[in-house]
Write an enzyme that holds these catalytic residues in place. Structure first.
Site, short mmCIF file in Angstrom:
data_model
loop_
_atom_site.label_atom_id
_atom_site.label_comp_id
_atom_site.label_asym_id
_atom_site.label_seq_id
_atom_site.Cartn_x
_atom_site.Cartn_y
_atom_site.Cartn_z
N CYS A 23 0.56 -1.01 0.22
CA CYS A 23 -0.04 -0.12 -0.33
C CYS A 23 1.06 1.40 -0.11
CB CYS A 23 -0.47 -0.05 1.10
SG CYS A 23 -1.98 -1.80 1.39
N ILE A 61 -12.94 -0.48 -0.75
CA ILE A 61 -12.02 -0.97 -1.85
C ILE A 61 -12.19 -0.07 -3.15
CG2 ILE A 61 -12.04 -2.61 -3.78
CD1 ILE A 61 -11.55 -3.87 -0.70
N HIS A 64 -9.12 3.88 -1.02
CA HIS A 64 -7.75 3.68 -1.21
C HIS A 64 -7.49 2.60 -2.68
CE1 HIS A 64 -3.64 1.69 -0.18
NE2 HIS A 64 -4.77 1.37 0.90
#
Lengths: 385, 385
Positions: free
Chosen positions: A84, A210, A334
């Site tokens: 990430c 998501i 994200h």
């Protein structure tokens, strides 16, 4: 000598099952070049952050593909992957490429398509950011990992789940006017606490969604910006990156992100500033507990005190240290490989005074991007000239 | 100013179903540190090349994992992915990190586990290096892609399949004394031509094998090497990287790798040498045709003349320009993410005079590492002091 952020762009964050990563990335990269007033021909190097393209699109090798589609076919182009934190590391690589004098213009960004596989498959894909042998294989995916960190934090310090929920409330509020944010509806603390449980003590409202999306920034040398008369007042004053064990179990303290602390120390030292100099920050709130740990790692709060930030209004847009004025990962969304570049894009808009949720008089901004449960961390300090 | 290659190491290349990528990488990185006489504590940055860990081991986020397991937990650690050029790009990033003055010691390497999934799955995984939308989805995987390139080359120039087979014969011969090579048995041209067809005109002998393995190199600044009295005579004199379209169909010429030509030009210019100065080369022979294109891209042969290299003995170990004295990808093996670092490791041994298949009086070596069908290319020029 400090590289400039000459242009930034973000795509809409949300569900884009009809699009592909090359389309989203090209939109962001092209937008950043247009924002900068820089031609693709001037680009010397491209860094693309992406985490799970192999699993979600049967596609790797994003570097040359994205360089080609954005109109810079002949340049060095590389995909970087730090889970990430991939987007933040892409920006850092671009900054180093320019700061070293090796290139005058770099494009850094990231992209992630996450809705073209089912929820079980994307949860499984994300688990590859942890330790497959000791975490994923025994069923410990990221909601569980961050729940362990949250549970330990609540045990160790004087915090309650309400304090975590306050992070969601603040970030949802911040996203109301962000045109690209995935969630633009407010929630209350009560609603957040009563959300569907995902891994005790966390509810669905403690987690980021998501997201499909892309972001890109154009980094140029000071000389290039001046010679070409670019309107690029924001410079990268400092960058730091560090690592920790990939498995949570291998760390002496669960409710602490040491790699982020080291990355912050390095970035602050590089920039010649301290936490007290920071006017605005974008931090990695993949879960509410992550924002609490982030504001401690960045030195805005002492260890064990970060939970006060949102709950007591210190990290709101008119607080003493506004955090995630974009909505953060929790409300903006994200798209894993894009997030770090999106943070730098949002901060650049703040420091240029053109943010939808503008912080008054901000000249120093900090981006904090974490991979996995904190195994990778990259911190970027921006300053308006 | 030129960074030194202070130490190198390769694991055994072959089938290692009982091992994992972290184990193989750690063996290579630890071996390279020991070879250099450098402590893990001195390492400032780690770059790991890996292509398909997400698909073969359910594992991404290799940067911090490998840094931790090799004993350098606190450093910046990043995975780079340029398909089969990932290892070469990892070395390039390490060289830039040291050349820029940002770090004194970098570890670069790569690893790939390929035998823990079946042959259909690994072929599918490798296809992610191509264009999923326009190649993989319609059934065009890499044996087919390189067969198209070979067919076009044989049509365009005065070459026959026998000339390609000569590459395999040479590289098998070169690997006979390489202790880590996957294939240490000679083959004849007749055997190679009669091999099992994989994509006409190529037979199984025209292709490199599926390989598990890792390789690593330690890159230090000149000052660090001198201050610590390291025995590190080999320096990185030049590096170049370029890109091309990811899909073969988008290129004006199929039997030509322009990204490699550009990367070679950049690396030669950086090093202040030309093709005629090169004493030994490791090139990316994923298929026999790829070595033919490589020796043309590097300027050892004119366009359309590269097929003469192996067939006429010019690229053998005692020829005018020895190529793939290690056995290359075809005989040594091709653990995708490791290959570029393995090339630099093999060349370093040549330039230090300690190679199992030593070329007499070699001072300039060139590594040529390609991703996909040539969408990524990185070229490294080494020179012994």
């Amino acid at each position: 000598m400090a590289p400039r952020i000459a242009g930034v762009s973000l795509t809409d964050f949300g569900k884009h099952p009809e699009r592909s990563s090359r389309e989203l990335f090209t939109e962001a990269a092209g937008g950043a070049l247009a924002d900068a007033g820089v031609q693709a021909d001037d680009v010397g190097v491209v860094y693309v952050g992406n985490f799970a393209g192999d699993l979600t699109e049967d596609q790797g090798h994003f570097g040359p593909m994205m360089a080609d589609y954005m109109g810079a076919r002949d340049v060095a182009a590389t995909r970087v992957e730090n889970a990430c934190a991939s987007g933040g590391v892409a920006v850092r690589q671009a900054v180093e490429a320019v700061a070293s004098g090796m290139h005058e213009v770099a494009v850094a960004g990231g992209v992630e398509m996450m809705h073209n596989v089912g929820i079980a498959d994307i949860t499984d894909a994300l688990a590859n950011a942890g330790d497959n042998e000791y975490e994923n294989e025994v069923g410990l995916t990221f909601p569980g990992i961050y729940a362990l960190m949250a549970r330990r934090y609540l045990h160790e310090f004087d915090a309650e789940h309400e304090h975590l929920a306050a992070v969601t409330v603040k970030n949802r509020e911040n996203a109301l006017d962000n045109p690209i944010a995935q969630f633009r509806e407010p929630v209350t603390v009560a609603e957040a606490l009563e959300g569907r449980p995902i891994a005790s003590p966390l509810t669905l409202y403690d987690a980021c969604p998501i997201t499909d999306g892309a972001a890109a920034v154009v980094v140029t040398s000071e000389e290039f910006a001046d010679e070409h008369g670019l309107d690029a007042p924001v410079r990268v004053a400092g960058t730091g990156q560090s690592s920790d064990t990939i498995a949570l179990q291998d760390r002496p303290e669960l409710a602490r992100t040491r790699a982020a602390e080291r990355a912050a120390d390095e970035a602050y030292e590089y920039a010649g500033v301290g936490p007290g100099d920071v006017d605005v920050a974008e931090v990695h709130d993949c879960f509410t507990i992550a924002e609490v740990l982030a504001v401690e790692s960045l030195g805005f709060f002492e260890r064990g005190e970060g939970y006060r930030g949102a709950a007591e209004g210190e990290t709101t847009v008119d607080g003493s240290i506004p955090v995630n004025t974009s909505g953060g990962l929790i409300a903006k969304g994200h798209p894993v490989g894009a997030t770090g570049a999106a943070q730098v894009a949002e901060l650049t808009k703040q420091l240029e005074g053109r943010h939808a949720n503008q912080v008054a008089d901000s000249t120093v901004g900090v981006a904090h991007n974490v991979g996995g449960s904190g195994a990778s961390a990259v911190v970027t300090v921006l300053r308006s000239a």
